[in-house]
Design an enzyme around this catalytic site. Structure first.
Site, PDB file in Angstrom:
ATOM      1  N   ASP A  31      -8.685  -5.693  12.992  1.00 60.58           N
ATOM      2  CA  ASP A  31      -8.524  -4.256  12.787  1.00 60.58           C
ATOM      3  C   ASP A  31      -8.051  -4.004  11.357  1.00 60.58           C
ATOM      4  O   ASP A  31      -7.205  -3.176  11.111  1.00 60.58           O
ATOM      5  CB  ASP A  31      -7.495  -3.741  13.807  1.00 60.58           C
ATOM      6  CG  ASP A  31      -7.395  -2.227  13.789  1.00 60.58           C
ATOM      7  OD1 ASP A  31      -8.346  -1.580  13.306  1.00 60.58           O
ATOM      8  OD2 ASP A  31      -6.368  -1.693  14.239  1.00 60.58           O
ATOM      9  N   GLN A  88       0.808  -1.219   0.000  1.00 63.95           N
ATOM     10  CA  GLN A  88       0.000   0.000   0.000  1.00 63.95           C
ATOM     11  C   GLN A  88       0.842   1.271   0.000  1.00 63.95           C
ATOM     12  O   GLN A  88       2.046   1.239   0.254  1.00 63.95           O
ATOM     13  CB  GLN A  88      -0.923  -0.004   1.228  1.00 63.95           C
ATOM     14  CG  GLN A  88      -0.190  -0.234   2.551  1.00 63.95           C
ATOM     15  CD  GLN A  88      -1.057  -0.886   3.608  1.00 63.95           C
ATOM     16  OE1 GLN A  88      -2.276  -0.816   3.563  1.00 63.95           O
ATOM     17  NE2 GLN A  88      -0.428  -1.525   4.592  1.00 63.95           N
TER      18      GLN A  88
END
Lengths: 305, 305
Positions: free
Chosen positions: A179, A50
């Protein structure tokens, strides 16, 4: 140090001479945007997985951005990290073994470690796919990725894919905190139900899982309803809990919490800490309960199949 | 119709070819901004009192902006309007006479009128200084300024200064809802305490007042604490209630609710509506109670003198 004046990023714009980070171009939030004024760019990198941007903001402390979306700011991160951690941990009678999937900023592990000190949690394992997020958080978000966490032998860090890890570790965790964002794209539906089943198989009997729902009540309530209904095809007991924080779009963040214990009242903590105000900034027994109280229209929508 | 392409306003900017309204320049929210994409400008005018901008947004419906600050959007206005109205009305045993100060969009009066239908409220008077806001709301926010409100003989509209009106009407109202912003500047402190006293003198014994606190927990908690402490020098019983909505900066809006009845538990409604889900979108008995549950750090700060 990155020079702010020559720095280029699709989410950063110069407005009236000031540099602003903005979610203005995010497809997920059409027609609205939250922006933060940038003091300086601390780091920008493309990891294997990312785009990672960390900047110091004017009024929200240091900010971690992944693929153009704010993940956390030093000003308000505790709200989310405390709710996602303490709701399942305080609802479980003996959360000895805890798994955290994602959460590379280490804020959730910081919260779980409080329960190690309290003597309720024996160990916590965090599985994060992108070690660059952890390393940058240690450097730029030291109040989340606390140095002591990395010296604590009851805290294990695993760099791996969460799905793979779940498959290899069944019937093992009393509490699982996921998460990470949901997978998107054509396989979304299949993926989600499969993911719920994987989580279920990694839980011990009576285990509790909590998951970021990725959509909030203001953006896509229909999607949230479908997601909850899907979770209910896997788990016997599913609830929606929420918190509010300024740096998330629409200011609201929702979580699905699930268990196969039908009798379990997830909305009430089993324990309270005597020193609630020392341990927590956001969480408390009353906050736990009220986080499940939904606006009338949301409660009505989510109760429908 | 205003031509969007030639329209100039300090809060409107062209970004990547799109027109955005933004609170980026608001002094009250340093370092952060909420922005809405504009579909078309419906009206822009300078009234005797303020800059009034009404636009149709891409995803939040029509939006009313006064002096560059979003007052309400059609998407989420009900959250605030319902909380500010139903908390005091449901806490009062017999709220026969009701006063609304400000609230030119008429959303609060729309909510109070529900209690006229239920038979609890005899009449409501709205005192707004700027009739241009009311007239433009009738045209562009017809779901707030409902046509039927202006035909209801139990609903009175007064164009006047709220302070002047309070001085002239003592010991008269069971519930007062003040939906106006606080005065700012050097006389602020004096003004506020005086304003609280004026409100107190217009209430009947056991009367309840609710006031927008103008600051939220994320922006200026110290100011909020001072404001609550000031209110406590005037009223015997003061509580802080809050709601969350995406179009307000930091996503949170707080209200001070006060009465001289020390025994009154403002956090619990005296009545519940059987048809809660038909009457309300946001409010409900559980929402009433949980709106008083504050994050641990806020509860701790506000309990200090």
């Amino acid at each position: 140090m990155v020079d702010l004046h020559t720095f280029k990023h699709p989410s950063v714009a110069v407005i009236n001479g000031d540099h602003w980070f903005s979610e203005m171009n995010a497809d997920s939030f059409p027609g609205q945007a939250f922006s933060l004024k940038i003091k300086r760019i601390l780091h920008h990198a493309q990891s294997e997985f990312q785009d990672i941007l960390i900047f110091e903001s004017e009024t929200f402390g240091n900010v971690l951005v992944l693929n153009g979306i704010v993940q956390c700011t030093e000003k308000d991160e505790f709200v989310y990290q405390e709710l996602i951690s303490h709701v399942p941990l305080m609802s479980h009678p003996a959360p000895k073994n805890v798994l955290v999937i994602g959460g590379g900023d280490c804020g959730v592990v910081r919260e779980v470690a409080k329960h190690i000190k309290l003597g309720f949690v024996d160990n916590v394992t965090m599985v994060e796919i992108d070690d660059m997020v952890i390393n940058l958080s240690r450097k730029y978000l030291p109040n989340m990725a606390l140095p002591e966490l990395f010296e604590n032998e009851k805290v294990n860090f695993v760099i791996d894919d969460g799905f793979k890890f779940l498959k290899e570790n069944t019937n093992k965790y009393d509490v699982i905190i996921t998460d990470s964002s949901d997978p998107e794209g054509p396989a979304e539906e299949f993926f989600q139900t499969n993911y719920f089943r994987l989580l279920q198989s990694s839980l011990t009997p009576g285990g509790i899982v909590i998951m970021q729902s990725s959509e909030n009540i203001w953006l896509n309530l229909d999607y949230l309803k479908q997601l909850k209904n899907k979770a209910e095809t896997v788990f016997k007991n599913v609830k929606y809990t929420q918190c509010y924080m300024p740096s998330y779009t629409s200011g609201q963040l929702g979580l699905l919490v699930a268990t196969d214990d039908e009798e379990k009242d997830l909305t009430r903590p089993l324990r309270t800490a005597d020193n609630e105000r020392e341990l927590f900034r956001y969480y408390g027994a009353k906050i736990h309960e009220s986080s499940f109280v939904l606006p009338t229209w949301v409660a009505s929508e989510l109760s429908q199949k």
